[in-house]
Design an enzyme around this catalytic site. Structure first.
Site, short mmCIF file in Angstrom:
data_model
loop_
_atom_site.label_atom_id
_atom_site.label_comp_id
_atom_site.label_asym_id
_atom_site.label_seq_id
_atom_site.Cartn_x
_atom_site.Cartn_y
_atom_site.Cartn_z
N CYS A 38 0.84 -1.22 0.00
CA CYS A 38 0.00 0.00 0.00
C CYS A 38 0.86 1.25 0.00
O CYS A 38 0.60 2.20 -0.75
CB CYS A 38 -0.91 -0.01 1.21
SG CYS A 38 -0.05 -0.37 2.74
N HIS A 83 -1.83 5.54 6.53
CA HIS A 83 -0.41 5.91 6.57
C HIS A 83 -0.27 7.35 6.09
O HIS A 83 -1.11 7.84 5.31
CB HIS A 83 0.41 5.07 5.59
CG HIS A 83 0.33 3.59 5.75
ND1 HIS A 83 0.83 2.89 6.82
CD2 HIS A 83 -0.14 2.63 4.90
CE1 HIS A 83 0.67 1.58 6.64
NE2 HIS A 83 0.07 1.40 5.48
N1 NAI Z 1 -3.57 -4.68 5.29
C1 NAI Z 1 -2.84 -3.84 4.57
O1 NAI Z 1 -2.70 -2.70 4.92
C2 NAI Z 1 -2.22 -4.27 3.32
C3 NAI Z 1 -1.78 -5.55 3.12
N2 NAI Z 1 -1.13 -5.87 1.96
C4 NAI Z 1 -0.62 -7.21 1.72
O2 NAI Z 1 -1.73 -8.05 1.40
C5 NAI Z 1 -1.48 -9.38 1.87
C6 NAI Z 1 -2.60 -9.78 2.79
O3 NAI Z 1 -2.62 -8.90 3.89
P1 NAI Z 1 -3.93 -8.61 4.73
O4 NAI Z 1 -5.13 -8.72 3.89
O5 NAI Z 1 -3.70 -7.36 5.47
O6 NAI Z 1 -3.87 -9.81 5.76
P2 NAI Z 1 -5.05 -10.37 6.65
O7 NAI Z 1 -4.42 -11.03 7.81
O8 NAI Z 1 -6.10 -9.34 6.89
O9 NAI Z 1 -5.70 -11.45 5.68
C7 NAI Z 1 -5.05 -12.64 5.34
C8 NAI Z 1 -6.09 -13.73 5.28
O10 NAI Z 1 -5.45 -14.94 4.90
C9 NAI Z 1 -5.96 -15.98 5.74
N3 NAI Z 1 -5.00 -17.09 5.80
C10 NAI Z 1 -4.11 -17.40 6.76
N4 NAI Z 1 -3.45 -18.54 6.44
C11 NAI Z 1 -3.94 -18.94 5.26
C12 NAI Z 1 -3.67 -20.04 4.42
N5 NAI Z 1 -2.79 -20.98 4.75
N6 NAI Z 1 -4.35 -20.15 3.27
C13 NAI Z 1 -5.28 -19.22 2.92
N7 NAI Z 1 -5.58 -18.17 3.68
C14 NAI Z 1 -4.92 -18.02 4.84
C15 NAI Z 1 -6.20 -15.32 7.06
O11 NAI Z 1 -7.11 -16.07 7.84
C16 NAI Z 1 -6.79 -13.98 6.61
O12 NAI Z 1 -8.17 -14.08 6.38
C17 NAI Z 1 -0.09 -9.32 2.50
O13 NAI Z 1 0.86 -9.64 1.52
C18 NAI Z 1 0.05 -7.85 2.90
O14 NAI Z 1 1.38 -7.45 3.02
C19 NAI Z 1 -1.00 -4.96 0.94
C20 NAI Z 1 -1.46 -3.70 1.07
C21 NAI Z 1 -2.07 -3.25 2.31
O1 X15 Z 2 1.12 -5.02 4.39
C1 X15 Z 2 0.95 -3.99 4.95
O2 X15 Z 2 0.96 -3.83 6.24
P1 X15 Z 2 1.36 -4.89 7.31
O3 X15 Z 2 2.43 -5.80 6.74
O4 X15 Z 2 1.87 -4.00 8.40
O5 X15 Z 2 0.08 -5.60 7.59
C2 X15 Z 2 0.71 -2.72 4.24
O6 X15 Z 2 0.83 -2.95 2.85
C3 X15 Z 2 1.74 -1.70 4.64
O7 X15 Z 2 2.94 -2.24 4.36
P2 X15 Z 2 4.26 -1.43 4.00
O8 X15 Z 2 4.50 -0.39 5.06
O9 X15 Z 2 5.24 -2.54 4.02
O10 X15 Z 2 4.07 -0.79 2.65
#
Ligand code: NAI
Ligand code: X15
Length: 334
Positions: A141, A217
């Protein structure tokens, strides 16, 4: 033809991307995976989304709760052309062999290393690089936010420096709190600068601090210019840049609180603010140095990129056609 899409990892990013995919006329959401039958699994079912167990090991949890799943990840992979891997950071790389074996393309998220995919992607910066590819990574993000504004002025950049003030956790995340500290990323640069360089070739250094907030952020950006630019030029450029909006403190946008309220007032789903918010008053030029401050809604800015990545991977549309379709479908203002 509709591209058939599955979402592996139905969390913060996964559920928003699933929603966005459902809004595309040229895509069909075939299902999502869950590790447990929690409220998000029940809600997905209510919405008519087929729910699959993320692997066989999780099946007993669903059986115990009497929650009928449509199958496991392996079954979902047989149904789809592309999978969005929105599992926790680092897991995507481990999943890639499963997708290769199933002959399914995959979009990975910013928690994965650049080497997990063939291309690191921000639609307005390098859409063409993803054309026809099998594995694309939508960058994080913060990296997406930095890339959107820096790409707009890239021809003027000699060197960019950015301080990233990162939210500690997402609003629904109680695992990381309570928090009451400022945590610097002591490795300099933080991963963001090198990550921007996986998308656009600019000189950049970044430092990063995690602070106790969940909303957004904030980035403080300073650019040494190689070509002169005035403040008005920069305002004009950002006004012409898709997925970047200017906000004025004068109109009450004093902090990230009002930016989120603005998204709520738009009745955006989950108060998503897909656009990068630049404070207009913060744009200033002193000699060859440009300064600006922007905010990034971490839960949603990468969502449109996932949709555009799919179109590029299947060569379904050119860059601006895809960006316009995605923007319209999500109510992105420009
Ligand atoms: N939350 C944020 O601010 C942002 C996150 N990201 C990226 O997106 C990706 C996902 O992050 P979030 O959505 O924040 O994480 P999250 O923790 O909210 O969601 C991840 C989901 O995957 C599930 N999960 C766990 N183990 C699993 C498995 N073995 N198989 C399938 N599903 C499984 C979890 O139960 C959860 O529902 C990461 O790479 C993160 O760095 C990118 C931009 C922003
Ligand atoms: O994955 C994210 O957040 P998180 O790893 O802190 O859950 C967001 O994309 C922010 O990550 P960054 O600060 O590595 O761009």
């Amino acid at each position: 033809m509709k591209v058939k899409v599955g979402v592996n990892g139905y969390g913060t990013i996964g559920k928003r991307v699933a929603y966005a995919v459902m809004r595309q006329k040229d895509m069909r959401l075939m299902g999502v995976t869950k590790t447990k039958p929690d409220f998000e699994a029940y809600r997905a079912k209510e919405l008519g989304i087929p729910v699959y167990a993320a692997s066989e090991e999780f099946l007993p949890r669903f059986e115990k709760a009497g929650f009928e799943v449509a199958g496991t990840l392996g079954d979902l992979l047989e149904e789809v052309d592309v999978v969005i891997d929105a599992t926790p950071g680092g897991m995507g790389a481990k999943n890639r062999p499963l997708y290769e074996k199933a002959g399914v393309k995959a979009v990975f998220e910013g928690g994965e290393k650049a080497s997990t995919a063939e291309v690191s992607f921000v639609a307005q910066a390098n859409y063409e690089k993803a054309l026809g590819r099998d594995y694309v990574r939508v960058v994080s993000c913060n990296t997406t936010g930095l890339t959107r504004t820096l790409n707009a002025i890239k021809d003027y950049i000699d060197y960019a420096y950015a301080v990233m003030i990162r939210r500690a956790a997402d609003p629904d995340d109680s695992r990381r709190g309570p928090v009451n500290a400022i945590k610097p990323t002591v490795e300099v640069p933080s991963h963001h600068g090198p990550d921007v360089q996986t998308v656009i070739p600019v000189n950049i250094e970044t430092t990063a601090f995690v602070v106790p907030t969940t909303l957004m952020h904030v980035h403080s950006v300073m650019v040494e210019l190689k070509e002169p630019l005035t403040r008005e030029d920069v305002i004009d450029i950002f006004e012409d840049t898709t997925r970047v909006l200017l906000f004025e403190k004068e109109r009450g946008f004093e902090s990230t609180a009002q930016l989120i309220e603005f998204a709520r007032d738009l009745h955006r789903e989950w108060n998503n603010l897909y656009e990068i918010a630049v404070w207009k008053e913060s744009i200033s030029v002193k000699g060859n140095r440009l300064f600006y401050i922007q905010a990034v809604h971490q839960e949603s800015d990468v969502v449109p990129e996932n949709v555009d990545a799919i179109r590029a991977m299947f060569e379904m549309a050119g860059k601006w056609e895809s960006i316009k379709k995605t923007n319209k479908s999500l109510g992105i203002l420009k």
